[in-house]
Design an enzyme around this catalytic site. Structure first.
Site, PDB file in Angstrom:
ATOM      1  N   LEU A   1      29.729  47.978  32.838  1.00 28.80           N
ATOM      2  CA  LEU A   1      29.027  48.027  34.127  1.00 28.80           C
ATOM      3  C   LEU A   1      28.521  49.448  34.293  1.00 28.80           C
ATOM      4  CD1 LEU A   1      31.495  46.046  36.468  1.00 28.80           C
ATOM      5  CD2 LEU A   1      29.308  45.252  35.544  1.00 28.80           C
ATOM      6  N   ASP A   2      27.370  49.591  34.934  1.00 27.07           N
ATOM      7  CA  ASP A   2      26.829  50.933  35.164  1.00 27.07           C
ATOM      8  C   ASP A   2      27.770  51.739  36.051  1.00 27.07           C
ATOM      9  OD1 ASP A   2      24.585  50.152  33.786  1.00 27.07           O
ATOM     10  OD2 ASP A   2      23.446  49.640  35.587  1.00 27.07           O
ATOM     11  N   LYS A   3      27.578  53.033  36.025  1.00 30.70           N
ATOM     12  CA  LYS A   3      28.447  53.928  36.811  1.00 30.70           C
ATOM     13  C   LYS A   3      28.482  53.526  38.287  1.00 30.70           C
ATOM     14  CE  LYS A   3      29.215  58.858  37.573  1.00 30.70           C
ATOM     15  NZ  LYS A   3      28.785  60.222  37.276  1.00 30.70           N
TER      16      LYS A   3
END
Ligand code: URA
Length: 241
Positions: free
Chosen positions: A103-105
């Protein structure tokens, strides 16, 4: 289970390599049922014996499966020079744990973490089309034509368009933003953000609610994790049955 060498037990669990185990044993850091083992070829039964490392009992279950509620601000990586990683939240000393995908930051929500490499690989394999459900706060209103556009598959600048995705409106806010639910069947880089970019309605906030048949446990606060229940594990294994 028959007894195994303790260096094999530690290395299978991803806790210590064989040479690290040998050193730890020499230093008297390893004990079996309270008796210090000075040699790493000593044997123990991981299902029966209490094995300790530096006084702490080790968890001898070989495969573990965690559901993590990823908070924003940490990255899905084993280590990073500048940012917190998901493993700053996971208090498990196994070195062979990995996230299932990423998952993105700034994305929050369900992330599975396991040392079951085979399952990890299958869950990400394009041929199984494991669905992932996201809630995206987007700028603008979602039109029927946008939903149809997603249903046909979207050109997001990759070699191939995305697989057809299901989208619906969950809420329309007074400030002009909308909450949309999007179900995708792949896991391409920044896929959800790029799909909404393609309709000119950029994502402001992104949350993953479901991964395959699993739903994020609402009682799990951001940054917390728990083991999958037996039922959850069965459900996820059924994805490939
Ligand atoms: N798609 C994105 O754009 N970001 C994520 O974190 C996951 C899916």
């Amino acid at each position: 289970m028959p007894k195994q060498r303790i260096d094999k037990i530690f290395s299978n669990l991803g806790l210590l390599s064989r040479s690290e185990c040998s050193r730890a044993a020499k230093y008297g850091h390893i004990a079996v049922n309270g008796e210090v083992c000075k040699a790493s070829d000593a044997k123990a039964d991981p299902n029966v014996d209490v094995i300790t490392y530096k006084g702490q009992q080790i968890d001898t279950r070989s495969l573990v499966y965690y559901m993590f509620n990823k908070p924003a601000g940490c990255i899905t990586a084993n280590e990073d020079k500048y940012s917190a990683t998901i493993f700053d939240y996971i208090k498990d000393t196994r070195t062979n744990l990995s996230a299932v995908g990423r998952l993105d930051k700034d994305t929050t929500g369900i992330l599975l973490i396991t040392n079951d490499g085979d399952m990890n690989h299958k869950l990400l394999a394009p041929r199984y089309h494991v669905p992932k459900t996201y809630e995206a706060l987007i700028n603008g209103r979602l039109l029927e034509s946008d939903i149809k556009f997603f249903e046909r598959g979207v050109d997001i600048g990759d070699e191939k368009p995305t697989l057809p995705a299901k989208c619906k409106v969950l809420k329309e806010n007074e400030d002009g933003t909308s909450l949309a639910e999007l179900v995708i069947y792949e896991g391409r880089f920044h896929q959800v953000k790029r799909m909404f970019e393609a309709i000119g309605k950029p994502v402001i906030k992104l949350h993953r609610r479901n991964f395959g048949p699993l739903e994020l446990d609402e009682s799990l606060e951001e940054g917390k994790y728990r083991e999958l229940t037996k039922e959850e594990l069965e459900k996820i294994k059924n994805c490939f049955a």
